[in-house]
Design an enzyme around this catalytic site. Structure first.
Site, mmCIF file in Angstrom:
data_model
loop_
_atom_site.group_PDB
_atom_site.id
_atom_site.type_symbol
_atom_site.label_atom_id
_atom_site.label_comp_id
_atom_site.label_asym_id
_atom_site.label_seq_id
_atom_site.Cartn_x
_atom_site.Cartn_y
_atom_site.Cartn_z
ATOM 1 C CB CYS A 137 -0.945 0.012 1.199
ATOM 2 S SG CYS A 137 -0.114 -0.046 2.802
ATOM 3 C CD GLU A 201 5.260 -1.460 8.315
ATOM 4 O OE1 GLU A 201 4.629 -2.473 8.678
ATOM 5 O OE2 GLU A 201 5.495 -1.181 7.138
#
Length: 537
Positions: A137, A201
């Site tokens: 994304c 992340e």
């Protein structure tokens, strides 16, 4: 030196035509290729290959030379010599959240199921040997091993334009290009989470692992690219283990929850009506982070109830209501905050779908929040034109990240030391591959001599030699060859295990090539181009 028919054709002609692009400061060279059938050019040399130079230079009688000089030998003495000696380069051509708006990234996005097809198409390009696709994304990055840097970039950029419908000029405004060590370091930083909107992340490491998983067995996901991505996984794991980069770090999903709560009035956090559309990996993470923030009631819209039931079983203290996709608009009208995370390639919501819905509650200010973490986007940009709606997408997560900038920089410095060390190890491994063809050819050369001399020896010893004696003689010959080759092989090593530099190793390689007439450099080029030509229909 004869060149087979399979080595001729468009690829060889393309190389030969480079003779016509000599440096303007030197003698201008022009190449003429005659003959009706280009594919028989090298095999028959019916059409003469003529290089005409300026009047001040001595002209060559190419017709006379054609029967004596092969195409490859002409390449060695022409302007194309620079091309034949160019080392294959690892490159990344990418567009990320840092350089490219989501409107462009969603057009470039390639679903995971299409990665093998993309690799095959990329490797069918004239100057691309290996390829991999990292499409998430936040980024669309193409990693390739190219026979020529500049030609490779041109071909890949044109391919990206063709598959996405975005003009090349627009791609060039946003894309970044990195080569060799810089490309390696970039992927290592990506895998470590240093290039993510949310530092450290963990989702990006899982996505890098998926590239390797999907690439296994795919023709074109070769030794260099496979080795690069596998090493990137090692780096990602090591950085997270040896630094506290993951401490307090959040995924895109948790950043989305943080953003929503940041925008909502604080008094409404406990009572805001939450809707999650999509119960895949991202949707499940959104639900978990909502629960971690104190949300005890929500509605989840999904194609089937099975996944929602699994999440409900895992989070037993939370009231999770399942609704099918057919009731999606009704559920939106009864919600204050809508998280979307589906794999739909078309928008789920446009202005016409949303404009007539009941407004959000006064407790949240009367405006409905859409937090869209899907790429391609689930919520059309036109929806943000409505006064009753606020729309956020993955690009808006930067606001969440900015609050922790100082801590991010400190942790990034700790991780960079590890990445620098691992980059050197990978480059040493890749440098060592330069000598592999020479090692193979030298071993094959020695084995041919050993086998021929062994056959002579056994022939002289007669037919009644015991098998035990034959094995002993065979073992003796192998032992002698291995001991003789040990020294040269040691001097062809450049894997970081000794102090030998790459230049010293390559000097040794060229010396062995000359001494034993191995002709590795040209033979490797020939093999690469022949393979390319044979792939063409």
């Amino acid at each position: 030196m004869a060149v087979s028919t399979s080595f001729s054709g468009a690829k060889l002609e393309a190389l030969l035509l480079k003779c016509g692009s000599s440096n303007a400061t030197t003698t201008t060279t022009h190449l003429s290729v005659f003959g009706k059938n280009r594919k028989t050019l090298v095999q028959t040399l019916r059409g003469s290959i003529r290089c005409e130079v300026s009047a001040s230079d001595v002209s060559l009688d190419s017709t006379k030379k054609a029967t004596n000089v092969s195409a490859l030998e002409q390449l060695k003495t022409s302007a194309a010599d620079r091309y034949t000696k160019e080392r294959s380069s690892i490159m990344v051509i990418g567009l990320s959240v840092h350089t490219t708006p989501v409107e462009m990234r969603e057009k470039l996005a390639i679903p995971e199921a299409e990665w093998p097809r993309a690799i095959a198409e990329l490797c069918s390009l004239n100057h691309i040997e290996e390829a991999a696709v990292l499409s998430t994304c936040n980024r669309m990055e193409i990693y390739v091993v190219a026979l020529s840097k500049h030609r490779g970039v041109k071909e890949v950029t044109e391919w990206m334009s063709k598959t996405s419908g975005i003009p090349v000029a627009d791609l060039c405004q946003h894309q970044f290009l990195l080569y060799n060590k810089d490309a390696t370091q970039h992927l290592f930083e990506v895998s470590a989470g240093l290039d993510s909107l949310v530092l450290g992340e963990g989702q990006i490491l899982a996505q890098v692992k998926q590239v390797v998983k999907v690439g296994q067995g795919v023709n074109g996901f070769g030794r260099n690219i496979s080795g690069l991505f596998k090493h990137a996984i090692t780096v990602g794991k090591r950085v997270r283990t040896e630094t506290n980069i993951a401490a307090g770090a959040v995924s895109v999903s948790s950043a989305a929850v943080e953003l929503a709560l940041m925008k909502l009035p604080e008094a409404s956090h406990a009572n805001a009506r939450m809707l999650v559309i999509g119960a895949g990996k991202m949707g499940k993470l959104v639900i978990k982070h909502l629960v971690a923030k104190g949300c005890t009631k929500m509605v989840v819209v999904n194609r089937t109830e099975e996944r929602v039931a699994s999440i409900r079983e895992e989070l037993k203290d939370v009231e999770i209501t399942y609704k099918p996709l057919s009731e999606m608009l009704t559920c939106v009208g009864e919600s204050d905050v809508v998280f979307t995370s589906t794999a739909s390639e078309d928008p789920l919501f446009l202005k016409d779908h949303v404009k007539d819905l009941a407004p959000a509650t006064d407790e949240v200010g009367g405006r409905r929040f859409f937090v869209d973490i899907s790429v391609p986007r689930n919520v059309g940009s036109c929806v943000s034109d409505l006064e009753s709606v606020r729309v956020f997408n993955v690009d808006d997560l930067k606001e969440v990240v900015a609050a922790n900038k100082e801590d991010r920089l400190r942790k990034a410095m700790e991780a960079q030391a590890i990445i620098c060390e691992e980059s050197k190890q990978f480059e040493a491994w890749r440098d060592s591959l330069e000598t592999v063809p020479t090692i193979k050819k030298l071993r094959a050369y020695a084995e041919r001599i050993r086998a021929a001399e062994l056959e002579k020896c056994l022939g002289k010893m007669g037919d009644d030699i015991p098998k035990k004696t034959q094995r002993a003689v065979d073992d003796l010959s192998r032992g002698i060859v291995n001991k003789l080759l040990h020294g040269p092989m040691q001097h062809l090593r450049c894997d970081g295990s000794d102090s030998r530099t790459l230049s010293e190793t390559l000097e040794n390689m060229h010396a062995l090539n000359r001494m034993f007439s191995l002709e590795t450099e040209i033979s490797v080029l020939e093999q690469k181009i022949r393979a390319k030509v044979e792939q063409k229909p």
